[in-house]
Design an enzyme around this catalytic site. Structure first.
Site, PDB file in Angstrom:
ATOM      1  N   CYS A  77      -2.503   0.464   2.785  1.00 34.03           N
ATOM      2  CA  CYS A  77      -2.553   0.949   1.411  1.00 34.03           C
ATOM      3  C   CYS A  77      -3.554   0.101   0.626  1.00 34.03           C
ATOM      4  O   CYS A  77      -3.678  -1.102   0.857  1.00 34.03           O
ATOM      5  CB  CYS A  77      -1.163   0.843   0.781  1.00 34.03           C
ATOM      6  SG  CYS A  77      -1.106   1.182  -0.984  1.00 34.03           S
TER       7      CYS A  77
ATOM      8  N   HIS B  96       5.369   6.109   1.050  1.00 39.99           N
ATOM      9  CA  HIS B  96       4.914   4.790   0.580  1.00 39.99           C
ATOM     10  C   HIS B  96       4.305   4.889  -0.821  1.00 39.99           C
ATOM     11  O   HIS B  96       4.688   4.144  -1.732  1.00 39.99           O
ATOM     12  CB  HIS B  96       3.877   4.234   1.562  1.00 39.99           C
ATOM     13  CG  HIS B  96       3.292   2.919   1.152  1.00 39.99           C
ATOM     14  ND1 HIS B  96       3.694   1.724   1.695  1.00 39.99           N
ATOM     15  CD2 HIS B  96       2.322   2.606   0.245  1.00 39.99           C
ATOM     16  CE1 HIS B  96       3.013   0.737   1.136  1.00 39.99           C
ATOM     17  NE2 HIS B  96       2.165   1.249   0.254  1.00 39.99           N
ATOM     18  N   GLU B  97       3.370   5.809  -1.010  1.00 40.37           N
ATOM     19  CA  GLU B  97       2.660   5.892  -2.295  1.00 40.37           C
ATOM     20  C   GLU B  97       3.577   6.372  -3.423  1.00 40.37           C
ATOM     21  O   GLU B  97       3.403   5.968  -4.576  1.00 40.37           O
ATOM     22  CB  GLU B  97       1.440   6.794  -2.162  1.00 40.37           C
ATOM     23  CG  GLU B  97       0.408   6.336  -1.126  1.00 40.37           C
ATOM     24  CD  GLU B  97      -0.120   4.927  -1.351  1.00 40.37           C
ATOM     25  OE1 GLU B  97      -0.068   4.440  -2.504  1.00 40.37           O
ATOM     26  OE2 GLU B  97      -0.576   4.307  -0.372  1.00 40.37           O
TER      27      GLU B  97
ATOM     28  N   HIS C 160       5.093   3.489  -5.004  1.00 43.46           N
ATOM     29  CA  HIS C 160       4.241   2.893  -6.043  1.00 43.46           C
ATOM     30  C   HIS C 160       4.347   3.689  -7.346  1.00 43.46           C
ATOM     31  O   HIS C 160       4.427   3.111  -8.431  1.00 43.46           O
ATOM     32  CB  HIS C 160       2.787   2.858  -5.590  1.00 43.46           C
ATOM     33  CG  HIS C 160       2.493   1.858  -4.527  1.00 43.46           C
ATOM     34  ND1 HIS C 160       3.068   0.607  -4.494  1.00 43.46           N
ATOM     35  CD2 HIS C 160       1.649   1.922  -3.448  1.00 43.46           C
ATOM     36  CE1 HIS C 160       2.604  -0.061  -3.441  1.00 43.46           C
ATOM     37  NE2 HIS C 160       1.745   0.715  -2.794  1.00 43.46           N
TER      38      HIS C 160
ATOM     39  N   HIS D  99       4.514  -3.863  -2.841  1.00 40.03           N
ATOM     40  CA  HIS D  99       4.660  -4.002  -1.396  1.00 40.03           C
ATOM     41  C   HIS D  99       5.816  -4.914  -1.005  1.00 40.03           C
ATOM     42  O   HIS D  99       6.146  -5.868  -1.697  1.00 40.03           O
ATOM     43  CB  HIS D  99       3.355  -4.517  -0.793  1.00 40.03           C
ATOM     44  CG  HIS D  99       2.281  -3.488  -0.778  1.00 40.03           C
ATOM     45  ND1 HIS D  99       0.949  -3.790  -0.846  1.00 40.03           N
ATOM     46  CD2 HIS D  99       2.350  -2.127  -0.729  1.00 40.03           C
ATOM     47  CE1 HIS D  99       0.234  -2.669  -0.827  1.00 40.03           C
ATOM     48  NE2 HIS D  99       1.075  -1.651  -0.756  1.00 40.03           N
TER      49      HIS D  99
END
Length: 296
Positions: free
Chosen positions: A112, A250-251, A254, A260
């Site tokens: 990432c 994952h994103e 965010h 992380h």
């Protein structure tokens, strides 16, 4: 008005930090060539690429003028050694301060584009007898209270076959959080979350060679895949391709405010090899619940 400004300050600081690094270009082949370097080796041509890498991901405060490298930029100094040890500690490597083989291998792994450091860390806190490794962005930005229903839209160039993996990713976050719901809309400009396929230079934290994707903290809502990578719509792993759903989970983390994790099994771990599929881990779930006070 003042209270609204204070609310958005953490996001602006995080965005400024990302944009300030978007021109920091390092060369992965140079990192491979530098293997074995350590403090005491003196000046080594190309060490500024190592400094750029560590600056890009939040371990070192380093700038240099493009196309102009000073002699001290290729010096393995105390500051570089400290930054390298910090990187090695984050990835549970031998924190020797030497650019050894395992460290180089970790650095060149696709990942990432968000930095690892400059966050508000909860590392080491025990919840439900689990050692947590999740972290938040500086200032812990999150979606406002009562804003649990978020809309998302895809950019005009987003491939239709790649929509289902992202929908599955949103559904997994909704189920795990027990708080957020996500619905697709077709007015891109009015969506809370905006998903696009973009190439290297696109006006924000531009992609480098090993960046898979990046997304911004609340309440910006931007999520960009790197269009130059080979992607798989799954479900399931495909050799030589990166799993769209895994990267989306994952994103989205965010987008919701997680940074992380140091825990390799967590979806918020920064790197992902091709042909690998991951899902939400207890560390990720505890992180989002802690950020939004859902454990109470």
């Amino acid at each position: 008005m003042a209270s609204k400004l204070i609310t958005f300050l953490p996001f602006f600081f995080a965005l400024f930090f990302l944009l300030s690094l978007c021109n920091a270009k390092y060369d992965l082949d140079t990192l491979k060539r530098l293997q074995g370097c350590h403090k005491g080796t003196g000046k080594v041509q190309g060490l500024h690429d190592l400094k750029l890498y560590l600056a890009r991901f939040g371990y070192l405060n380093y700038r240099h003028t493009p196309n102009h490298v000073n002699a001290e930029d290729d010096e393995f100094d105390d500051e570089l050694e400290t930054a390298l040890k910090s990187y090695q500690n984050f990835y549970h490597l031998n924190a020797s301060g030497t650019l050894d083989g395992p460290t180089v291998s970790q650095m060149i792994m696709p990942r990432c584009g968000q930095p690892d450091k400059k966050g508000s860390h909860i590392h080491g806190t025990k919840l439900l007898n689990i050692v947590s490794h999740y972290s938040f962005f500086q200032g812990s930005p999150r979606w406002p209270a009562g804003k649990s229903r978020l809309t998302y839209a895809f950019g005009s160039n987003y491939p239709n076959p790649y929509v289902p993996p992202v929908v599955r990713a949103f559904n997994k976050w909704a189920s795990a959080s027990g708080y957020f719901t996500f619905s697709r809309v077709y007015d891109f400009n009015r969506a809370d979350l905006k998903i696009r396929f973009l190439s290297r230079v696109h006006g924000d934290a531009d992609f480098d060679d090993n960046d898979l994707a990046h997304a911004f903290p609340p309440t910006n809502g931007r999520f960009h895949y790197n269009a130059e990578k080979k992607w798989s719509a799954g479900p399931g792993a495909v050799s030589g391709a990166y799993d769209l759903e895994t990267v989306a989970i994952h994103e989205i983390g965010h987008l919701l405010g997680l940074r992380h994790s140091q825990y390799e099994s967590a979806i918020m771990y920064p790197s992902l090899p091709s042909g690998e599929v991951k899902g939400l881990n207890e560390d990720d779930i505890q992180g989002i619940k802690a950020l939004y006070g859902l454990n109470k």
